[in-house]
Design a protein around this motif. Structure first.
Motif, PDB file in Angstrom:
ATOM      1  N   ARG A   1       0.347  -1.220   0.037  1.00 41.04           N
ATOM      2  CA  ARG A   1       0.260  -0.737  -0.008  1.00 41.04           C
ATOM      3  C   ARG A   1       0.705   1.872  -0.100  1.00 41.04           C
ATOM      4  N   GLY A   2       0.379   3.059  -0.494  1.00 42.46           N
ATOM      5  CA  GLY A   2       0.768   3.444  -0.340  1.00 42.46           C
ATOM      6  C   GLY A   2       0.526   4.185  -1.482  1.00 42.46           C
ATOM      7  N   ARG A   3       0.772   5.788  -1.347  1.00 42.11           N
ATOM      8  CA  ARG A   3       0.296   7.208  -2.659  1.00 42.11           C
ATOM      9  C   ARG A   3       1.300   7.471  -3.488  1.00 42.11           C
ATOM     10  N   LEU A   4       1.404   8.310  -4.865  1.00 42.16           N
ATOM     11  CA  LEU A   4       1.861   9.104  -5.074  1.00 42.16           C
ATOM     12  C   LEU A   4       1.765  10.288  -5.630  1.00 42.16           C
ATOM     13  N   ALA A   5       2.350  11.630  -5.160  1.00 45.07           N
ATOM     14  CA  ALA A   5       2.556  12.443  -5.229  1.00 45.07           C
ATOM     15  C   ALA A   5       3.308  13.149  -6.407  1.00 45.07           C
ATOM     16  N   ASP A   6       2.832  14.482  -6.680  1.00 44.25           N
ATOM     17  CA  ASP A   6       3.772  15.154  -7.439  1.00 44.25           C
ATOM     18  C   ASP A   6       4.482  15.060  -9.046  1.00 44.25           C
ATOM     19  N   LEU A   7       3.521  13.743  -9.411  1.00 43.92           N
ATOM     20  CA  LEU A   7       4.207  13.298 -10.507  1.00 43.92           C
ATOM     21  C   LEU A   7       4.835  14.492 -11.420  1.00 43.92           C
ATOM     22  N   GLN A   8       6.501  14.178 -11.516  1.00 48.46           N
ATOM     23  CA  GLN A   8       6.672  15.137 -12.910  1.00 48.46           C
ATOM     24  C   GLN A   8       6.838  14.103 -14.038  1.00 48.46           C
TER      25      GLN A   8
ATOM     26  N   GLY B   1      12.124  13.273 -21.577  1.00 45.53           N
ATOM     27  CA  GLY B   1      12.856  12.180 -21.123  1.00 45.53           C
ATOM     28  C   GLY B   1      13.575  12.606 -19.646  1.00 45.53           C
ATOM     29  N   VAL B   2      12.540  12.574 -18.363  1.00 43.49           N
ATOM     30  CA  VAL B   2      11.903  13.167 -16.786  1.00 43.49           C
ATOM     31  C   VAL B   2      11.109  11.945 -16.779  1.00 43.49           C
ATOM     32  N   LEU B   3      10.533  10.755 -15.872  1.00 39.52           N
ATOM     33  CA  LEU B   3       9.740  10.963 -15.570  1.00 39.52           C
ATOM     34  C   LEU B   3      10.038  10.502 -13.386  1.00 39.52           C
TER      35      LEU B   3
ATOM     36  N   LEU C   1       5.809  -2.182  -5.464  1.00 44.00           N
ATOM     37  CA  LEU C   1       6.544  -2.011  -7.082  1.00 44.00           C
ATOM     38  C   LEU C   1       5.339  -0.935  -7.110  1.00 44.00           C
ATOM     39  N   VAL C   2       6.369  -0.167  -7.873  1.00 46.50           N
ATOM     40  CA  VAL C   2       5.911   1.086  -8.993  1.00 46.50           C
ATOM     41  C   VAL C   2       5.907   1.160 -10.429  1.00 46.50           C
ATOM     42  N   VAL C   3       5.063   1.189 -11.048  1.00 44.76           N
ATOM     43  CA  VAL C   3       4.762   0.981 -12.600  1.00 44.76           C
ATOM     44  C   VAL C   3       5.562   1.940 -13.655  1.00 44.76           C
ATOM     45  N   THR C   4       5.358   2.152 -14.155  1.00 46.65           N
ATOM     46  CA  THR C   4       5.472   3.366 -15.519  1.00 46.65           C
ATOM     47  C   THR C   4       5.081   2.898 -16.279  1.00 46.65           C
ATOM     48  N   SER C   5       4.601   3.673 -17.872  1.00 45.24           N
ATOM     49  CA  SER C   5       4.298   2.950 -18.341  1.00 45.24           C
ATOM     50  C   SER C   5       5.589   3.780 -19.778  1.00 45.24           C
ATOM     51  N   GLN C   6       6.815   3.899 -19.432  1.00 39.77           N
ATOM     52  CA  GLN C   6       7.609   4.695 -20.542  1.00 39.77           C
ATOM     53  C   GLN C   6       8.719   3.226 -20.843  1.00 39.77           C
ATOM     54  N   PRO C   7       8.385   2.434 -22.428  1.00 37.52           N
ATOM     55  CA  PRO C   7       9.283   1.608 -22.040  1.00 37.52           C
ATOM     56  C   PRO C   7      10.827   1.801 -22.515  1.00 37.52           C
ATOM     57  N   ALA C   8      11.683   0.291 -21.691  1.00 38.11           N
ATOM     58  CA  ALA C   8      12.574   0.743 -21.068  1.00 38.11           C
ATOM     59  C   ALA C   8      14.037   0.781 -21.809  1.00 38.11           C
ATOM     60  N   ILE C   9      13.480   1.345 -23.432  1.00 36.40           N
ATOM     61  CA  ILE C   9      14.707   2.257 -24.036  1.00 36.40           C
ATOM     62  C   ILE C   9      16.430   1.992 -23.458  1.00 36.40           C
ATOM     63  N   PRO C  10      17.471   1.844 -23.724  1.00 31.05           N
ATOM     64  CA  PRO C  10      18.828   1.652 -23.195  1.00 31.05           C
ATOM     65  C   PRO C  10      19.295   3.065 -23.556  1.00 31.05           C
TER      66      PRO C  10
ATOM     67  N   THR D   1      11.571  10.325  -2.905  1.00 32.94           N
ATOM     68  CA  THR D   1      11.905  10.463  -4.550  1.00 32.94           C
ATOM     69  C   THR D   1      12.733   9.942  -5.467  1.00 32.94           C
ATOM     70  N   VAL D   2      11.599   9.105  -6.549  1.00 33.64           N
ATOM     71  CA  VAL D   2      12.508   9.045  -7.176  1.00 33.64           C
ATOM     72  C   VAL D   2      11.939   9.605  -9.037  1.00 33.64           C
ATOM     73  N   GLU D   3      13.221   9.078  -9.631  1.00 34.06           N
ATOM     74  CA  GLU D   3      13.342   9.742 -10.686  1.00 34.06           C
ATOM     75  C   GLU D   3      13.626   8.872 -11.720  1.00 34.06           C
ATOM     76  N   PHE D   4      13.169   8.529 -13.140  1.00 38.19           N
ATOM     77  CA  PHE D   4      13.639   8.588 -13.617  1.00 38.19           C
ATOM     78  C   PHE D   4      14.076   8.979 -15.004  1.00 38.19           C
ATOM     79  N   ARG D   5      15.360   9.417 -15.068  1.00 38.63           N
ATOM     80  CA  ARG D   5      15.703  10.229 -16.190  1.00 38.63           C
ATOM     81  C   ARG D   5      16.518   9.627 -17.243  1.00 38.63           C
ATOM     82  N   TYR D   6      16.116   9.724 -18.450  1.00 32.51           N
ATOM     83  CA  TYR D   6      16.502   9.594 -19.820  1.00 32.51           C
ATOM     84  C   TYR D   6      18.324  10.220 -19.870  1.00 32.51           C
ATOM     85  N   ARG D   7      19.723   9.598 -19.921  1.00 33.58           N
ATOM     86  CA  ARG D   7      21.093  10.253 -19.971  1.00 33.58           C
ATOM     87  C   ARG D   7      21.899   8.372 -20.559  1.00 33.58           C
ATOM     88  N   PRO D   8      21.974   8.623 -21.707  1.00 34.90           N
ATOM     89  CA  PRO D   8      22.459   7.264 -21.994  1.00 34.90           C
ATOM     90  C   PRO D   8      24.279   7.073 -21.814  1.00 34.90           C
ATOM     91  N   LEU D   9      24.712   6.105 -20.910  1.00 36.18           N
ATOM     92  CA  LEU D   9      25.680   6.345 -20.813  1.00 36.18           C
ATOM     93  C   LEU D   9      26.795   5.869 -22.265  1.00 36.18           C
TER      94      LEU D   9
END
Length: 781
Positions: free
Chosen positions: A674-681, A685-687, A698-707, A738-746
Motif C-alpha cells: 500500500r502507498g500513494r504517489l504525489a507530485d508526478l513529474q 526524458g524525465v519521469l 512496486l511502482v509501475v511506469t508506462s515508459q518503454p525501458a529503452i537503453p 523521491t523517485v526519478e527516471f532520467r533518460y541520459r544514455p551512458l
C-alpha cells in the motif's frame, strides 16, 4: 536562399583548399552552386515547399474536403513512394528541435539520436533547424546535392580530369537516380559524403611529406565522422568500402600503401572518436532493436536470388527509362530500380563512361573504376556469386545489398567525367569524329524506332558529335562542352525535377480544428494520443506537441514492438494499426485521445469529444497515469512467458508482470504494497514522483525501458525493474521516497568525452605538422 548561399560559399572555400592551388574558376563555382537549384528551385518560392505532405490530405485529422481540395489544387502529383520521409524523416527533424536524445512523439518515448537515421548532428541538418519546418526541406535537399556535386568535382579532379570534365561529372552525380530517389532519406546524405571520403583516402596515399600525410589523415577522419552523422551507417559502410577499394587499386603497394596503413588506422580511430556521440548510442540501441531481433531470426538464404531474378534486376543497366514514374501509375519493376545501372546515370552519361573506358589514357584508373562499378552493380542486382558472400556480413541483407549500387553510381559518374576528359584531350582526325557520330546516330535511330524515351536523351549528344565532326579542334569546343553539360542534366531534370512533390505551405502538417481541440485539452496534462487505423500519421504528433504510442522506426525497442501486438495489428515495415480504441493496453499507456475518420461515430468504451469534417476525436476515460501502483504483482522468470502474460492482461491497474531471477520467482500472484504517489513529474526524458510507501511495493511506469534510462531513489543510483515485458518499474521499501527516471544514455556521455578527445587529437594532427614545417623552414633559412 541566404543560408544556401552561405553553404555554397563554405564549400567553395573548402574546394579551393583541397585543389591545392589548381585552377578553380568563378564559372565553375557558379555552375556547382546552381546545379542543385535546378532540381529544387520550386521549393524556394514563397509559400511553397518540397515535401510529400500532399499525401496527408484525406487522412484524419486532415480529412476536411475543403482542405483536401486546396491541397490538390496547390500541390503537384503525389509520389506514393515517399511514405517513409512523411512518417519518419520529417517528424524526426521536427522532434530534434526539442531534444537530440529523446523522442516522445513515437513509440511512447523512443531514442532519437540512437536510431541511426535521424541525422541529428549533420551540419546542414543542424543549420536547417533554424528555419521553419516547411522551409527547411528545400534547403536540406539542395544542400545535400550541393555537397555531392562538390565532392564528385574534387574526386574527378584528383583522378586527372580538368575543370570542364569534372563539372560534367558533377552534373551527372547530382542528377543520378541514387541521389534523387533518396533525396529525402539519409541515404542521399551518405552518398553526398562518399566522394569526399574517396578524395581524402586518395590524398592520404598520394601525399609525400609526413606533415601532409598527417593533415590528410585528419581530413579523412573528419569526412568519415560526417558520414556517420549523415544518418545511415549501412550505406556509409558501402561508401567507405568503395573508397578504400579505389584507394588500394590506385595506390602503389610497396612505395605508399603498406607504409601508410598506420596512418589509415589513425584516421579510422580519429573518425571513431569524432563520431562517438552518434555511433555509440546507435550501437547501444541496435542490440535492443526490433530490427536486430528480426535479423537474427531470419535465414541468410534471402541474400541470394535466382540467376533469372538477378538478370531482371540488371534490366535498368540497359533500359534507361524502364522504371517509369510512380506519380502517374507507370512504375515498372520491383522497388527503386532507377538507382541501379543506366536508369540511374542516364544514356548520355553511360555513353560517356564507355568513351572514358575506351579513350582515357590512365588505364589503371579506368580499370579500377570499371571493376568497382561492375562489382557494385552485381551486388545491387543480387547476383548470387557476389551477393551470397557479402550476405555473411551481419545485417547486410538483400535490402542493404541493393544500396551497393552507390558504387556503380559513383564509379560510372567518374568514368563519364574521364570520358569527357578523353574527348577533350584526344587529337581526333575527322574520320574518328565521323565514326563516333555514326555510332551515336545508330543508337539514336534504334531507340527512336523502338519508341523508347532513350532517344530524347541522345539528341544533344547527336548535336555535340556533329559539332566535333565539323570542327573537331576549333573554338567551338567551349560550345560543345556547354552542350555536353546540358546533355547530362536536362534528361535528369525531366525525370526527377518533380520527384518530390511541390506542396503549398498550408498543406505541411496543417493545424485543424481536431488537433486544436486536442491541444487545448492536453494543456497542462501528460496524456498520450493515438490514431485509429491510418489516422494521424505516426510521429506527426511532433508537429503539434503530442506524445504518440505507435512507432515507425526500424530501431524500435524490440520488447515494445512485441508488446504493441497487444493493442494493434503489426504491419512489417510500417506502424501498428489500432482498431480497438478501448483496448486495456491503451489504458496502460495513458492514451487519452484517439483520432478517427469523420465518417465514424460512437464506439464502445470511449466518448466523442469532437466531431467535424476533418476527424472524430474520442476520449478514453480509463487512461492511467504514467506512474501508478498496481494492486497485484505476478513474478515470472522466463522473459518470453512474462511478455505473453503482460500482453494478455485485461486490467493493468489490477496486476503487473515483473521479470525476476529464477530463485525469486513467485509461485502465485502476490498483493502489492500500500502507498500513494504525489507530485508526478513528466517531461521530455524525465519521469519522477514522490512515493509514500506504507510497506514494500512496486511502482509501475508506462515508459518503454529503452537503453539509456537511469533510476535514482532518494539520490542513490539503482537498477530499474522490467515490468509488463517492456517497461520501467522500481521496488521501494517502506517510507517516503523521491523517485526519478532520467533518460541520459551512458553511451552519449562517453561519446561526448570521446568527441572532446577527438577534437584535441584533430588539432594535434593539423597543427603539429605546420609547427614542424615552420621550424624546419626557419632552421633552413
Amino acid at each position: 536562399m541566404l543560408l544556401y548561399g552561405a553553404t555554397a560559399a563554405v564549400l567553395a572555400v573548402l574546394g579551393r583548399r583541397w585543389l591545392r592551388g589548381r585552377c578553380l574558376s568563378w564559372s565553375a563555382v557558379a555552375i556547382l552552386s546552381l546545379l542543385p537549384l535546378a532540381f529544387t528551385v520550386s521549393g524556394f518560392l514563397p509559400g511553397r515547399t518540397l515535401a510529400p505532405t500532399p499525401q496527408l490530405a484525406g487522412v484524419p485529422p486532415w480529412a476536411d474536403p475543403e482542405l483536401v481540395a486546396a491541397s490538390a489544387a496547390s500541390s503537384s502529383a503525389v509520389n506514393p513512394l515517399l511514405l517513409d520521409p512523411l512518417s519518419q524523416m520529417l517528424p524526426w527533424s521536427r522532434a530534434a528541435r526539442d531534444s537530440w536524445l529523446f523522442n516522445s512523439s513515437q513509440g511512447a518515448g523512443a531514442a532519437l539520436l540512437g536510431n541511426g537515421q535521424s541525422a541529428v548532428l549533420f551540419p546542414t541538418e543542424l543549420a536547417s533547424r533554424g528555419l521553419p519546418p516547411f522551409r527547411s526541406l528545400p534547403y536540406s535537399q539542395a544542400a545535400r546535392l550541393l555537397i555531392a556535386g562538390w565532392g564528385l568535382f574534387l574526386l574527378a579532379r584528383r583522378l586527372g580530369a580538368r575543370e570542364p570534365a569534372a563539372l560534367v561529372g558533377a552534373a551527372v552525380y547530382v542528377g543520378s537516380g541514387f541521389l534523387q530517389l533518396w533525396r529525402l532519406h539519409p541515404h542521399s546524405l551518405v552518398a553526398a559524403m562518399a566522394p569526399w571520403i574517396a578524395v581524402a583516402a586518395l590524398d592520404l596515399l598520394r601525399r609525400r611529406t609526413t606533415e601532409s600525410v598527417r593533415r590528410s589523415a585528419a581530413r579523412l577522419a573528419v569526412c568519415g565522422a560526417l558520414g556517420v552523422f549523415a544518418g545511415h551507417p549501412e550505406t556509409l559502410l558501402h561508401g567507405v568500402l568503395l573508397a578504400g577499394l579505389l584507394a588500394l587499386l590506385l595506390g602503389r603497394w610497396r612505395q605508399r600503401v603498406l607504409p601508410r596503413l598506420r596512418w589509415v588506422a589513425a584516421a579510422g580511430l580519429l573518425a571513431f572518436l569524432l563520431a562517438a556521440p552518434v555511433l555509440l548510442p546507435v550501437v547501444e540501441n541496435l542490440r535492443a532493436s526490433a530490427e536486430w531481433s528480426e535479423a537474427r531470426a531470419e535465414r541468410r538464404a534471402q541474400t541470394g536470388v535466382r540467376w533469372v531474378d538477378s538478370l531482371d534486376r540488371l534490366a535498368p543497366a540497359v533500359a534507361f527509362a524502364a522504371w517509369g514514374d510512380p506519380r502517374d501509375g507507370s512504375w515498372h519493376g520491383p522497388e527503386n530500380l532507377a538507382e541501379v545501372g543506366g536508369g540511374s546515370l542516364g544514356a548520355s552519361a553511360v555513353l560517356l563512361a564507355l568513351f572514358g573506358v575506351w579513350r582515357y589514357r590512365r588505364r589503371r584508373v579506368v580499370w579500377a573504376l570499371l571493376g568497382v562499378g561492375l562489382l557494385s552493380l552485381a551486388a545491387g542486382a543480387l547476383v548470387p556469386l557476389v551477393a551470397e558472400p557479402l550476405g555473411w556480413i551481419p545485417l547486410l541483407r538483400d535490402s542493404l545489398l541493393k544500396r551497393l549500387a552507390l558504387g556503380w553510381c559513383l564509379a560510372g559518374t567518374v568514368l563519364a567525367a574521364l570520358g569527357v576528359e578523353g574527348w577533350v584531350r584526344s587529337r581526333y582526325g575527322r574520320r574518328t569524329a565521323v565514326a563516333v557520330f555514326t555510332a551515336i546516330l545508330a543508337v539514336f535511330l534504334g531507340a527512336l524506332l523502338s519508341g523508347g524515351a532513350l532517344a530524347l536523351e541522345l539528341v544533344p549528344l547527336i548535336v555535340l558529335a556533329a559539332v566535333l565532326c565539323w570542327n573537331p579542334r576549333g573554338r567551338l569546343r567551349r560550345v560543345a562542352l556547354a552542350l555536353l553539360l546540358a546533355t547530362v542534366l536536362v534528361p535528369r531534370l525531366a525525370h526527377f525535377a518533380r520527384w518530390v512533390p511541390v506542396a503549398d505551405a498550408s498543406a505541411f502538417f496543417p493545424e485543424t480544428l481536431a488537433t486544436r481541440c486536442v491541444a487545448e485539452r492536453l494543456e497542462g496534462t501528460v496524456w498520450r494520443v493515438a490514431g485509429l487505423d491510418a489516422a494521424l500519421v505516426p510521429q506527426a504528433a511532433s508537429f503539434f506537441g503530442f506524445e504518440e504510442v505507435r512507432a515507425n522506426d526500424p530501431m524500435t525497442f524490440g520488447p515494445y514492438a512485441a508488446f504493441s501486438r497487444a493493442f494493434g495489428t503489426p504491419r512489417r515495415g510500417n506502424w501498428v494499426k489500432i482498431l480497438d480504441p478501448d483496448h486495456p493496453a491503451l489504458d496502460f499507456l495513458g492514451v487519452r485521445y484517439l483520432f478517427d475518420h469523420p465518417s465514424m461515430h460512437h464506439r464502445a468504451g470511449v466518448e466523442v469529444v469532437y466531431q467535424g469534417r476533418d476527424a472524430v476525436v474520442y476520449e478514453n476515460p480509463g487512461a492511467l497515469p504514467r506512474m501508478f501502483l498496481p494492486r497485484e504483482v505476478l513474478g515470472l522468470a522466463n522473459p518470453r512467458v512474462a511478455m505473453e502474460a503482460a500482453v494478455s492482461l485485461e486490467d493493468f491497474a489490477a496486476r503487473a508482470v515483473v521479470a525476476v531471477p529464477p530463485e525469486r520467482e513467485l509461485p502465485v500472484v502476490t498483493p502489492n504494497g500500500r502507498g500513494r504517489l504525489a507530485d508526478l513529474q513528466v517531461e521530455k526524458g524525465v519521469l519522477g514522483a514522490r512515493v509514500v510507501a506504507e510497506e514494500p511495493l512496486l511502482v509501475v511506469t508506462s515508459q518503454p525501458a529503452i537503453p539509456g534510462w537511469r533510476l535514482t531513489v532518494d539520490g542513490r543510483r539503482l537498477e530499474p525493474e522490467r515490468v509488463n515485458g517492456a517497461f520501467l518499474g522500481v521496488r521501494l521499501a517502506a517510507g517516503e521516497h523521491t523517485v526519478e527516471f532520467r533518460y541520459r544514455p551512458l553511451s552519449w556521455v562517453i561519446g561526448c568525452w570521446a568527441f572532446g578527445v577527438g577534437i584535441l587529437a584533430w588539432f594535434w594532427f593539423t597543427l603539429i605538422g605546420r609547427h614542424d614545417h615552420h621550424r624546419r623552414s626557419v632552421s633552413t633559412a
